[in-house]
Write a protein that holds these residues in place. Structure first.
Motif, PDB file in Angstrom:
ATOM      1  N   ALA A 114       0.848  -1.196   0.000  1.00  0.00           N
ATOM      2  CA  ALA A 114       0.000   0.000   0.000  1.00  0.00           C
ATOM      3  C   ALA A 114       0.875   1.233   0.000  1.00  0.00           C
ATOM      4  CB  ALA A 114      -0.924   0.009   1.216  1.00  0.00           C
ATOM      5  N   ALA A 115       0.408   2.263  -0.677  1.00  0.00           N
ATOM      6  CA  ALA A 115       1.035   3.579  -0.622  1.00  0.00           C
ATOM      7  C   ALA A 115      -0.090   4.590  -0.624  1.00  0.00           C
ATOM      8  CB  ALA A 115       1.978   3.798  -1.804  1.00  0.00           C
ATOM      9  N   GLY A 116      -0.297   5.243   0.500  1.00  0.00           N
ATOM     10  CA  GLY A 116      -1.430   6.141   0.633  1.00  0.00           C
ATOM     11  C   GLY A 116      -1.042   7.596   0.674  1.00  0.00           C
ATOM     12  N   GLY A 117      -2.041   8.433   0.609  1.00  0.00           N
ATOM     13  CA  GLY A 117      -1.847   9.869   0.678  1.00  0.00           C
ATOM     14  C   GLY A 117      -2.906  10.574  -0.153  1.00  0.00           C
ATOM     15  N   PRO A 118      -3.214  11.808   0.167  1.00  0.00           N
ATOM     16  CA  PRO A 118      -4.187  12.564  -0.624  1.00  0.00           C
ATOM     17  C   PRO A 118      -3.736  12.678  -2.080  1.00  0.00           C
ATOM     18  CG  PRO A 118      -3.589  13.735   1.391  1.00  0.00           C
ATOM     19  CD  PRO A 118      -2.635  12.600   1.260  1.00  0.00           C
ATOM     20  N   ILE A 119      -4.679  12.863  -2.972  1.00  0.00           N
ATOM     21  CA  ILE A 119      -4.350  12.997  -4.389  1.00  0.00           C
ATOM     22  C   ILE A 119      -3.308  14.096  -4.593  1.00  0.00           C
ATOM     23  CG2 ILE A 119      -5.278  13.649  -6.648  1.00  0.00           C
ATOM     24  CD1 ILE A 119      -7.944  12.345  -5.730  1.00  0.00           C
ATOM     25  N   ALA A 120      -3.473  15.213  -3.910  1.00  0.00           N
ATOM     26  CA  ALA A 120      -2.559  16.348  -4.090  1.00  0.00           C
ATOM     27  C   ALA A 120      -1.135  16.040  -3.656  1.00  0.00           C
ATOM     28  CB  ALA A 120      -3.074  17.565  -3.324  1.00  0.00           C
ATOM     29  N   ALA A 121      -0.962  15.008  -2.822  1.00  0.00           N
ATOM     30  CA  ALA A 121       0.363  14.702  -2.298  1.00  0.00           C
ATOM     31  C   ALA A 121       0.947  13.412  -2.864  1.00  0.00           C
ATOM     32  CB  ALA A 121       0.301  14.596  -0.772  1.00  0.00           C
ATOM     33  N   THR A 122       0.212  12.703  -3.717  1.00  0.00           N
ATOM     34  CA  THR A 122       0.698  11.441  -4.280  1.00  0.00           C
ATOM     35  C   THR A 122       1.838  11.709  -5.254  1.00  0.00           C
ATOM     36  OG1 THR A 122      -1.455  10.362  -4.050  1.00  0.00           O
ATOM     37  CG2 THR A 122       0.064   9.417  -5.644  1.00  0.00           C
ATOM     38  N   THR A 123       2.945  11.025  -5.058  1.00  0.00           N
ATOM     39  CA  THR A 123       4.103  11.237  -5.931  1.00  0.00           C
ATOM     40  C   THR A 123       4.064  10.296  -7.122  1.00  0.00           C
ATOM     41  OG1 THR A 123       5.498   9.612  -4.812  1.00  0.00           O
ATOM     42  CG2 THR A 123       5.465  11.856  -3.895  1.00  0.00           C
ATOM     43  N   VAL A 124       4.777  10.678  -8.152  1.00  0.00           N
ATOM     44  CA  VAL A 124       4.906   9.810  -9.323  1.00  0.00           C
ATOM     45  C   VAL A 124       5.554   8.488  -8.920  1.00  0.00           C
ATOM     46  CG1 VAL A 124       6.029   9.539 -11.568  1.00  0.00           C
ATOM     47  CG2 VAL A 124       4.980  11.727 -10.948  1.00  0.00           C
ATOM     48  N   GLU A 125       6.521   8.539  -8.021  1.00  0.00           N
ATOM     49  CA  GLU A 125       7.212   7.322  -7.587  1.00  0.00           C
ATOM     50  C   GLU A 125       6.253   6.363  -6.874  1.00  0.00           C
ATOM     51  OE1 GLU A 125       9.952  10.411  -8.547  1.00  0.00           O
ATOM     52  OE2 GLU A 125       8.302  10.451  -7.069  1.00  0.00           O
ATOM     53  N   ASP A 126       5.421   6.908  -5.977  1.00  0.00           N
ATOM     54  CA  ASP A 126       4.441   6.058  -5.291  1.00  0.00           C
ATOM     55  C   ASP A 126       3.449   5.475  -6.285  1.00  0.00           C
ATOM     56  OD1 ASP A 126       5.541   6.383  -2.810  1.00  0.00           O
ATOM     57  OD2 ASP A 126       4.164   7.964  -2.178  1.00  0.00           O
ATOM     58  N   PHE A 127       2.971   6.302  -7.197  1.00  0.00           N
ATOM     59  CA  PHE A 127       1.994   5.850  -8.196  1.00  0.00           C
ATOM     60  C   PHE A 127       2.594   4.745  -9.062  1.00  0.00           C
ATOM     61  CE2 PHE A 127      -0.306   5.912 -12.181  1.00  0.00           C
ATOM     62  CZ  PHE A 127      -1.627   6.074 -11.793  1.00  0.00           C
ATOM     63  N   ASP A 128       3.802   4.977  -9.566  1.00  0.00           N
ATOM     64  CA  ASP A 128       4.438   3.982 -10.426  1.00  0.00           C
ATOM     65  C   ASP A 128       4.703   2.682  -9.676  1.00  0.00           C
ATOM     66  OD1 ASP A 128       4.376   5.726 -12.533  1.00  0.00           O
ATOM     67  OD2 ASP A 128       6.514   6.224 -12.469  1.00  0.00           O
ATOM     68  N   GLY A 129       5.059   2.791  -8.397  1.00  0.00           N
ATOM     69  CA  GLY A 129       5.284   1.585  -7.614  1.00  0.00           C
ATOM     70  C   GLY A 129       4.036   0.736  -7.497  1.00  0.00           C
ATOM     71  N   LEU A 130       2.894   1.377  -7.289  1.00  0.00           N
ATOM     72  CA  LEU A 130       1.631   0.649  -7.203  1.00  0.00           C
ATOM     73  C   LEU A 130       1.266   0.022  -8.541  1.00  0.00           C
ATOM     74  CD1 LEU A 130      -0.342   3.197  -5.014  1.00  0.00           C
ATOM     75  CD2 LEU A 130       0.245   0.854  -4.348  1.00  0.00           C
ATOM     76  N   VAL A 131       1.426   0.782  -9.623  1.00  0.00           N
ATOM     77  CA  VAL A 131       1.126   0.242 -10.951  1.00  0.00           C
ATOM     78  C   VAL A 131       2.022  -0.955 -11.257  1.00  0.00           C
ATOM     79  CG1 VAL A 131       1.218   0.725 -13.425  1.00  0.00           C
ATOM     80  CG2 VAL A 131       0.200   2.395 -11.868  1.00  0.00           C
ATOM     81  N   ASN A 132       3.307  -0.834 -10.947  1.00  0.00           N
ATOM     82  CA  ASN A 132       4.258  -1.900 -11.271  1.00  0.00           C
ATOM     83  C   ASN A 132       3.927  -3.208 -10.581  1.00  0.00           C
ATOM     84  OD1 ASN A 132       5.734  -0.260 -12.971  1.00  0.00           O
ATOM     85  ND2 ASN A 132       7.274   0.262 -11.437  1.00  0.00           N
ATOM     86  N   VAL A 133       3.499  -3.143  -9.338  1.00  0.00           N
ATOM     87  CA  VAL A 133       3.213  -4.359  -8.580  1.00  0.00           C
ATOM     88  C   VAL A 133       1.788  -4.849  -8.807  1.00  0.00           C
ATOM     89  CG1 VAL A 133       2.963  -5.314  -6.247  1.00  0.00           C
ATOM     90  CG2 VAL A 133       4.938  -3.878  -6.813  1.00  0.00           C
ATOM     91  N   HIS A 134       0.814  -3.959  -8.673  1.00  0.00           N
ATOM     92  CA  HIS A 134      -0.584  -4.388  -8.643  1.00  0.00           C
ATOM     93  C   HIS A 134      -1.240  -4.508 -10.006  1.00  0.00           C
ATOM     94  CE1 HIS A 134      -1.080  -4.200  -4.263  1.00  0.00           C
ATOM     95  NE2 HIS A 134      -0.275  -3.170  -4.307  1.00  0.00           N
ATOM     96  N   LEU A 135      -0.702  -3.847 -11.016  1.00  0.00           N
ATOM     97  CA  LEU A 135      -1.313  -3.915 -12.349  1.00  0.00           C
ATOM     98  C   LEU A 135      -0.342  -4.499 -13.372  1.00  0.00           C
ATOM     99  CD1 LEU A 135      -3.586  -3.439 -14.311  1.00  0.00           C
ATOM    100  CD2 LEU A 135      -2.878  -1.037 -14.487  1.00  0.00           C
ATOM    101  N   ARG A 136       0.747  -3.803 -13.622  1.00  0.00           N
ATOM    102  CA  ARG A 136       1.725  -4.288 -14.597  1.00  0.00           C
ATOM    103  C   ARG A 136       2.240  -5.667 -14.198  1.00  0.00           C
ATOM    104  NH1 ARG A 136       7.440  -2.884 -15.612  1.00  0.00           N
ATOM    105  NH2 ARG A 136       7.819  -2.838 -17.858  1.00  0.00           N
ATOM    106  N   GLY A 137       2.578  -5.818 -12.920  1.00  0.00           N
ATOM    107  CA  GLY A 137       3.081  -7.101 -12.453  1.00  0.00           C
ATOM    108  C   GLY A 137       2.054  -8.207 -12.572  1.00  0.00           C
ATOM    109  N   VAL A 138       0.822  -7.944 -12.123  1.00  0.00           N
ATOM    110  CA  VAL A 138      -0.237  -8.955 -12.215  1.00  0.00           C
ATOM    111  C   VAL A 138      -0.505  -9.327 -13.664  1.00  0.00           C
ATOM    112  CG1 VAL A 138      -2.717  -9.325 -11.879  1.00  0.00           C
ATOM    113  CG2 VAL A 138      -1.332  -8.401 -10.012  1.00  0.00           C
ATOM    114  N   TYR A 139      -0.586  -8.318 -14.524  1.00  0.00           N
ATOM    115  CA  TYR A 139      -0.897  -8.560 -15.932  1.00  0.00           C
ATOM    116  C   TYR A 139       0.167  -9.443 -16.584  1.00  0.00           C
ATOM    117  CZ  TYR A 139      -2.619  -7.391 -20.649  1.00  0.00           C
ATOM    118  OH  TYR A 139      -3.138  -7.444 -21.915  1.00  0.00           O
TER     119      TYR A 139
END
Length: 268
Positions: A114-139
């Motif tokens: 998990a990587a949480g935080g308000p939309i205004a504070a979400t970093t590209v690094e946190d977002f990419d980390g979630l995509v890499n594991v939960h979407l790109r990785g699963v796919y």
């Protein structure tokens, strides 16, 4: 006149007659560990992956073996797509050495963070980390392992109750889980001709070390979630692991393309 069915290829026929093998990613702790051990208790052999803490993975292997099952642990970082071909080779070796087989029966895409935080504070690094594991990785892990998944097999991917209700601070996490739910419906259609079912289990708030142990360690947070849950408490890993095992058990092979929420009725 009815035609006899082969339980290896017909999802309505229940579990295969030969020994079953499940691959559970992130099976060393939390929901993954619970899912693995519930499957072992149901007579399913295991291959579980871990990114770190090999001692935890080996402890799960030992518990599964104490239940009379054959089990193996393999290292895998599900955020590193470039490692997947080598992992598939290691999996082939494990299947051959442990079972004299070249396929497995169930894939449980569980590993995540998990990587949480308000939309205004979400970093590209946190977002990419979630995509890499939960979407790109699963796919792409699923894609890589399809040749090793037996016809008539099953895929279960962990999602989140946050795709249905909103928990402020988890927009990126919920977004990638929502994408996985869509991907799962496509899997169900495209793999249907092989008799393979695909579903998501959407977990509600669970008292584990996920998200730094937020639900497990914060009594006030637990009370707040419990008050908004029909069954009056937060979930436990075994609540979700039991549901995963049930979905891979006999009599559920006709379920496919579904999002099954296991949240105790959170925020109904």
């Amino acid at each position: 006149m009815s035609t006899p069915t082969d339980s290896r290829t017909d999802p309505a026929a229940g579990a295969p007659s030969r020994g079953r093998i499940a691959l559970v990613t992130g099976g060393n702790r939390g929901i993954g560990r619970s899912s693995a051990l519930r499957l072992a208790a149901d007579g399913v052999d295991l291959i579980l992956t871990y990114r770190s803490h090999p001692e935890e993975a080996e402890a799960v292997v030992a518990e599964a073996e104490a239940l009379g099952r054959t089990a193996r642990a393999l290292r895998l970082d599900t955020g590193r797509v470039e490692d997947f071909p080598a992992f598939a080779d290691a999996l082939r070796d494990a299947l051959k050495q442990g079972w004299d087989r070249d396929t497995f029966d169930y894939l449980v895409n569980n590993a995540g963070h998990a990587a949480g935080g308000p939309i205004a504070a979400t970093t590209v690094e946190d977002f990419d980390g979630l995509v890499n594991v939960h979407l790109r990785g699963v796919y792409f892990l699923t894609q890589t392992l399809l040749p090793l998944l037996t016809d008539g097999g099953r895929i279960v991917t962990l999602s989140s109750g946050l795709t249905r209700f909103v928990g402020p601070g988890f927009s990126a996490y919920a977004a990638v889980k929502g994408a996985v739910e869509v991907f799962t419906r496509y899997l169900a259609v495209e793999l249907g001709p092989r008799g393979i079912s695909a579903n998501t289990v959407a977990a509600g708030a669970v008292a584990s070390d996920f998200a730094g142990g937020l639900v497990r360690d914060d009594a006030e947070f637990q009370a707040r979630i419990g008050a908004a849950t029909a069954l009056g408490r937060v979930g436990l890993p075994d609540d979700i692991g039991g549901a995963v095992a049930a979905l891979l058990g006999e009599g559920t092979g006709w379920i496919t393309g579904q999002r099954i929420e296991v949240s105790g009725g959170q925020q109904l």
